[in-house]
Write a protein that holds these residues in place. Structure first.
Motif, PDB file in Angstrom:
ATOM      1  N   VAL A  34      21.811  23.970  -2.200  1.00  0.00           N
ATOM      2  CA  VAL A  34      21.965  23.097  -1.037  1.00  0.00           C
ATOM      3  C   VAL A  34      21.647  23.892   0.222  1.00  0.00           C
ATOM      4  O   VAL A  34      22.217  24.961   0.452  1.00  0.00           O
ATOM      5  CB  VAL A  34      23.399  22.526  -0.948  1.00  0.00           C
ATOM      6  N   ASP A  35      20.732  23.381   1.024  1.00  0.00           N
ATOM      7  CA  ASP A  35      20.381  24.012   2.291  1.00  0.00           C
ATOM      8  C   ASP A  35      19.817  22.949   3.222  1.00  0.00           C
ATOM      9  O   ASP A  35      19.077  22.066   2.765  1.00  0.00           O
ATOM     10  CB  ASP A  35      19.346  25.126   2.087  1.00  0.00           C
ATOM     11  N   PRO A  36      20.123  23.000   4.511  1.00  0.00           N
ATOM     12  CA  PRO A  36      19.584  21.978   5.429  1.00  0.00           C
ATOM     13  C   PRO A  36      18.088  22.105   5.663  1.00  0.00           C
ATOM     14  O   PRO A  36      17.462  21.162   6.152  1.00  0.00           O
ATOM     15  CB  PRO A  36      20.368  22.216   6.725  1.00  0.00           C
ATOM     16  N   LEU A  37      17.490  23.249   5.307  1.00  0.00           N
ATOM     17  CA  LEU A  37      16.056  23.453   5.472  1.00  0.00           C
ATOM     18  C   LEU A  37      15.377  23.466   4.106  1.00  0.00           C
ATOM     19  O   LEU A  37      15.955  23.963   3.130  1.00  0.00           O
ATOM     20  CB  LEU A  37      15.763  24.774   6.190  1.00  0.00           C
ATOM     21  N   PRO A  38      14.147  22.966   4.009  1.00  0.00           N
ATOM     22  CA  PRO A  38      13.453  22.943   2.714  1.00  0.00           C
ATOM     23  C   PRO A  38      12.674  24.214   2.433  1.00  0.00           C
ATOM     24  O   PRO A  38      11.797  24.217   1.590  1.00  0.00           O
ATOM     25  CB  PRO A  38      12.505  21.743   2.875  1.00  0.00           C
ATOM     26  N   TYR A  39      12.980  25.307   3.113  1.00  0.00           N
ATOM     27  CA  TYR A  39      12.219  26.538   2.924  1.00  0.00           C
ATOM     28  C   TYR A  39      13.079  27.758   3.234  1.00  0.00           C
ATOM     29  O   TYR A  39      14.119  27.668   3.891  1.00  0.00           O
ATOM     30  CB  TYR A  39      10.972  26.554   3.820  1.00  0.00           C
ATOM     31  N   MET A  40      12.633  28.899   2.720  1.00  0.00           N
ATOM     32  CA  MET A  40      13.213  30.194   3.038  1.00  0.00           C
ATOM     33  C   MET A  40      12.335  30.874   4.080  1.00  0.00           C
ATOM     34  O   MET A  40      11.104  30.826   3.974  1.00  0.00           O
ATOM     35  CB  MET A  40      13.273  31.063   1.786  1.00  0.00           C
ATOM     36  N   THR A  41      12.923  31.506   5.078  1.00  0.00           N
ATOM     37  CA  THR A  41      12.171  32.191   6.128  1.00  0.00           C
ATOM     38  C   THR A  41      12.206  33.694   5.889  1.00  0.00           C
ATOM     39  O   THR A  41      13.283  34.269   5.681  1.00  0.00           O
ATOM     40  CB  THR A  41      12.754  31.875   7.509  1.00  0.00           C
ATOM     41  N   TYR A  42      11.019  34.318   5.917  1.00  0.00           N
ATOM     42  CA  TYR A  42      10.951  35.776   5.786  1.00  0.00           C
ATOM     43  C   TYR A  42      11.187  36.370   7.178  1.00  0.00           C
ATOM     44  O   TYR A  42      10.277  36.501   7.996  1.00  0.00           O
ATOM     45  CB  TYR A  42       9.591  36.196   5.224  1.00  0.00           C
ATOM     46  N   LEU A  43      12.429  36.722   7.456  1.00  0.00           N
ATOM     47  CA  LEU A  43      12.847  37.104   8.805  1.00  0.00           C
ATOM     48  C   LEU A  43      12.118  38.311   9.393  1.00  0.00           C
ATOM     49  O   LEU A  43      11.855  38.329  10.603  1.00  0.00           O
ATOM     50  CB  LEU A  43      14.362  37.342   8.818  1.00  0.00           C
ATOM     51  N   PRO A  44      11.771  39.352   8.628  1.00  0.00           N
ATOM     52  CA  PRO A  44      11.074  40.484   9.244  1.00  0.00           C
ATOM     53  C   PRO A  44       9.742  40.123   9.898  1.00  0.00           C
ATOM     54  O   PRO A  44       9.229  40.890  10.719  1.00  0.00           O
ATOM     55  CB  PRO A  44      10.856  41.447   8.069  1.00  0.00           C
ATOM     56  N   PHE A  45       9.176  38.968   9.547  1.00  0.00           N
ATOM     57  CA  PHE A  45       7.893  38.566  10.132  1.00  0.00           C
ATOM     58  C   PHE A  45       8.059  37.768  11.435  1.00  0.00           C
ATOM     59  O   PHE A  45       7.062  37.456  12.095  1.00  0.00           O
ATOM     60  CB  PHE A  45       7.090  37.717   9.142  1.00  0.00           C
ATOM     61  N   LEU A  46       9.279  37.441  11.823  1.00  0.00           N
ATOM     62  CA  LEU A  46       9.460  36.600  12.997  1.00  0.00           C
ATOM     63  C   LEU A  46       8.922  37.237  14.287  1.00  0.00           C
ATOM     64  O   LEU A  46       8.346  36.529  15.123  1.00  0.00           O
ATOM     65  CB  LEU A  46      10.936  36.223  13.159  1.00  0.00           C
ATOM     66  N   PRO A  47       9.091  38.557  14.509  1.00  0.00           N
ATOM     67  CA  PRO A  47       8.467  39.136  15.704  1.00  0.00           C
ATOM     68  C   PRO A  47       6.952  38.951  15.729  1.00  0.00           C
ATOM     69  O   PRO A  47       6.374  38.701  16.795  1.00  0.00           O
ATOM     70  CB  PRO A  47       8.855  40.615  15.624  1.00  0.00           C
ATOM     71  N   GLU A  48       6.284  39.046  14.568  1.00  0.00           N
ATOM     72  CA  GLU A  48       4.836  38.853  14.538  1.00  0.00           C
ATOM     73  C   GLU A  48       4.475  37.380  14.694  1.00  0.00           C
ATOM     74  O   GLU A  48       3.411  37.052  15.228  1.00  0.00           O
ATOM     75  CB  GLU A  48       4.251  39.409  13.239  1.00  0.00           C
ATOM     76  N   VAL A  49       5.344  36.477  14.240  1.00  0.00           N
ATOM     77  CA  VAL A  49       5.118  35.054  14.491  1.00  0.00           C
ATOM     78  C   VAL A  49       5.211  34.780  15.988  1.00  0.00           C
ATOM     79  O   VAL A  49       4.392  34.067  16.563  1.00  0.00           O
ATOM     80  CB  VAL A  49       6.137  34.193  13.716  1.00  0.00           C
ATOM     81  N   ALA A  50       6.214  35.378  16.640  1.00  0.00           N
ATOM     82  CA  ALA A  50       6.376  35.195  18.082  1.00  0.00           C
ATOM     83  C   ALA A  50       5.190  35.759  18.857  1.00  0.00           C
ATOM     84  O   ALA A  50       4.854  35.261  19.939  1.00  0.00           O
ATOM     85  CB  ALA A  50       7.666  35.860  18.551  1.00  0.00           C
ATOM     86  N   ALA A  51       4.548  36.784  18.312  1.00  0.00           N
ATOM     87  CA  ALA A  51       3.403  37.398  18.978  1.00  0.00           C
ATOM     88  C   ALA A  51       2.077  36.767  18.578  1.00  0.00           C
ATOM     89  O   ALA A  51       1.030  37.152  19.096  1.00  0.00           O
ATOM     90  CB  ALA A  51       3.368  38.893  18.670  1.00  0.00           C
ATOM     91  N   GLY A  52       2.105  35.817  17.659  1.00  0.00           N
ATOM     92  CA  GLY A  52       0.875  35.144  17.248  1.00  0.00           C
ATOM     93  C   GLY A  52       0.052  35.912  16.234  1.00  0.00           C
ATOM     94  O   GLY A  52      -1.109  35.574  16.006  1.00  0.00           O
ATOM     95  N   SER A  53       0.633  36.918  15.588  1.00  0.00           N
ATOM     96  CA  SER A  53      -0.097  37.685  14.582  1.00  0.00           C
ATOM     97  C   SER A  53      -0.033  37.050  13.202  1.00  0.00           C
ATOM     98  O   SER A  53      -0.811  37.397  12.323  1.00  0.00           O
ATOM     99  CB  SER A  53       0.442  39.122  14.508  1.00  0.00           C
ATOM    100  N   ILE A  54       0.923  36.143  12.992  1.00  0.00           N
ATOM    101  CA  ILE A  54       1.093  35.461  11.707  1.00  0.00           C
ATOM    102  C   ILE A  54       1.275  33.975  11.971  1.00  0.00           C
ATOM    103  O   ILE A  54       2.030  33.583  12.877  1.00  0.00           O
ATOM    104  CB  ILE A  54       2.304  36.008  10.925  1.00  0.00           C
ATOM    105  N   GLU A  55       0.601  33.156  11.201  1.00  0.00           N
ATOM    106  CA  GLU A  55       0.764  31.708  11.278  1.00  0.00           C
ATOM    107  C   GLU A  55       2.197  31.350  10.872  1.00  0.00           C
ATOM    108  O   GLU A  55       2.700  31.822   9.836  1.00  0.00           O
ATOM    109  CB  GLU A  55      -0.232  31.032  10.324  1.00  0.00           C
ATOM    110  N   PRO A  56       2.918  30.558  11.668  1.00  0.00           N
ATOM    111  CA  PRO A  56       4.334  30.273  11.368  1.00  0.00           C
ATOM    112  C   PRO A  56       4.573  29.736   9.963  1.00  0.00           C
ATOM    113  O   PRO A  56       5.534  30.133   9.296  1.00  0.00           O
ATOM    114  CB  PRO A  56       4.706  29.237  12.439  1.00  0.00           C
ATOM    115  N   ARG A  57       3.727  28.831   9.481  1.00  0.00           N
ATOM    116  CA  ARG A  57       3.956  28.260   8.145  1.00  0.00           C
ATOM    117  C   ARG A  57       3.813  29.295   7.040  1.00  0.00           C
ATOM    118  O   ARG A  57       4.340  29.109   5.941  1.00  0.00           O
ATOM    119  CB  ARG A  57       2.987  27.116   7.903  1.00  0.00           C
ATOM    120  N   HIS A  58       3.095  30.389   7.309  1.00  0.00           N
ATOM    121  CA  HIS A  58       2.882  31.394   6.271  1.00  0.00           C
ATOM    122  C   HIS A  58       4.095  32.307   6.091  1.00  0.00           C
ATOM    123  O   HIS A  58       4.159  33.040   5.106  1.00  0.00           O
ATOM    124  CB  HIS A  58       1.649  32.245   6.601  1.00  0.00           C
TER     125      HIS A  58
END
Length: 465
Positions: A34-58
């Protein structure tokens, strides 16, 4: 069949379900997550998502695509009554209901730990979800576009070009460095904005940054950030952020266009405080080394397990000051794998094995082509550390399908450059439609003419005594 309920589908929850599907025989147990979100987030990549180095959905892993034998419920667990082995499931927009289980695995993760500082709740944003990372990136680029339209010297222009990150741990430093790298790449697209106008401030309450690495390594990181125009304020606390103006304990104030809060995490209180499982003073569920929940007298709570940031798991290496594993991705993934094996062992009447992991090092990205790696007394800095950072996390991303998406995105960016387009309007997708949508005209009210009363209905006034 015994029913296993996994509360939370983040790092520890996803890996527990993933490994249970591998180890359980068909018909041996039923797994529900049970989880309110349908996905798991790979947290170490969030700084690169914020910087536009990684596509958020990936940087997220779909539960339904990769968990084929697990029953998935997209909802919140708002209560755990382990005495009766039931959990309260609250779906969005629906009525709560009770779900019975035989084993509960609590892996609800952590949330940003904040303090009652005026203005922080209203003006800051954390970096614990992919949605927050998207917001940070869109806001930063949007601020650039707004500032470029204002004349130099305008106070609003300076405010829009000022970014503040609170917290000097790994998450804070990586976020700070990645955003600084993003802004440097934006300058070529905005010739009217100068490098000196872009102000970056990191505020850290301790006397040093990145306690996970040696002091000389952290000092090298400080020097590297300073060379790129970053301002780091040590032994400094935020005292106010009212109206987006950050005031510090040293008496300085900085009107900021973006405030990112990365000053620590805490166990998800919605789950821990909504149940009857024993907690330690910091609000985490108490466990023994084999990841089974224990009470204050060290007695095993049968049928209850916990792992990841929400659990106080003993550190068998003896290398941590409080005796428990720190809340990070390395421990969450490894604890989940051990928990899945131990849970299967208990179902089969076998003995579980204690969790043991000795940290071999730490690696951090500091923007494009720059990083730092620390293992024991060995430190690697610069380009090769950045390669090690991407190599490690690229391989640590779960499932080959996601690994290829992330790595292929890096290859695209290498040849095509960073994609510096913001979609801030996506935060309010109906605004454009509503602005031009035709609406029914209000009905025209016809004037009502007074109606004269019949003559016979008019009576003489009564005599007043």
């Amino acid at each position: 069949m015994p029913k296993i309920l996994i509360v939370g589908g983040g790092y520890a929850g996803f890996y527990t379900a993933w490994k249970l599907e591998k180890h359980l025989r068909r018909g041996e147990a039923e797994v529900v997550m049970v989880d309110p979100l349908p996905y798991m987030t790979y947290l170490p990549f969030l700084p690169e998502v914020a910087a536009g180095s990684i596509e958020p959905r990936h940087t997220v892993v779909s539960h339904r695509r990769h968990l084929k034998r697990t029953q998935l419920i997209t909802a919140k667990v708002t209560g755990i009554d382990h005495a009766n082995k039931t959990a309260t499931i609250t779906p969005e927009g629906g009525a709560p209901y009770e779900l019975a289980y035989d084993h509960v695995v609590v892996t609800a993760g952590s949330v940003s730990r904040t303090f009652p500082i005026p203005g922080i709740a209203e003006n800051a944003v954390g970096l614990k979800s992919v949605e927050e990372a998207i917001y940070v990136r869109d806001t930063l680029i949007s601020n650039f576009e707004k500032a470029a339209a204002l004349p130099q010297g305008d106070p609003l222009r300076q405010r829009l070009l000022t970014t503040i990150v609170v917290g000097g741990g790994f998450a804070g430093i990586e976020t700070f460095a990645e955003l600084r790298s993003l802004v440097s790449s934006l300058l070529k697209d905005y010739p009217g904005v100068t490098f000196d106008e872009t102000q970056f401030h990191l505020i850290e309450a301790m006397g040093r940054i990145m306690p996970e690495v040696s002091l000389p390594t952290s000092e090298w990181v400080l020097k590297s950030l300073a060379e790129r125009g970053a301002n780091v304020h040590l032994d400094t606390q935020v005292t106010s952020a009212v109206d987006g103006i950050v005031e510090t304990s040293t008496g300085e104030s900085y009107p900021a266009g973006l405030i990112v809060w990365t000053a620590g995490v805490m166990a998800n209180p919605q789950v821990t405080r909504g149940g009857d499982l024993p907690l330690e003073p910091r609000g985490r569920i108490t466990t023994q080394a084999d990841l089974r929940v224990i009470d204050a007298d060290k007695n095993i709570v049968e049928g209850a397990w916990a792992a990841g940031d929400v659990a106080a798991v003993p550190d068998k290496t003896g290398g941590l000051p409080d005796g428990t594993c720190v809340p990070n991705a390395q421990h969450a993934v490894r604890q989940a794998k051990r928990l899945a094996k131990n849970l299967v062992a208990v179902i089969r009447g076998e003995e579980p094995v204690d969790y043991f992991h000795k940290n071999l090092g730490a690696v951090a990205g500091l923007g494009l082509y720059n990083g730092v790696f620390q293992s024991g007394k060995t430190a690697i800095k610069g380009f090769f550390a950045w390669v090690a950072h991407r190599g490690y996390h690229g391989l640590a991303m779960p499932t080959w399908e996601r690994k290829w998406r992330v790595i292929w995105g890096w290859v695209h960016n290498f040849f095509l450059g960073r994609d510096n387009v913001q979609l801030a309007a996506a935060q309010q997708p109906r605004a454009f439609f509503e602005a031009f949508a035709s609406r029914p005209k209000p009905p025209i009210e016809q004037p009502v003419e007074p109606v004269a009363a019949p003559a016979e209905a008019v009576a003489a006034p009564a005599e007043v005594k």
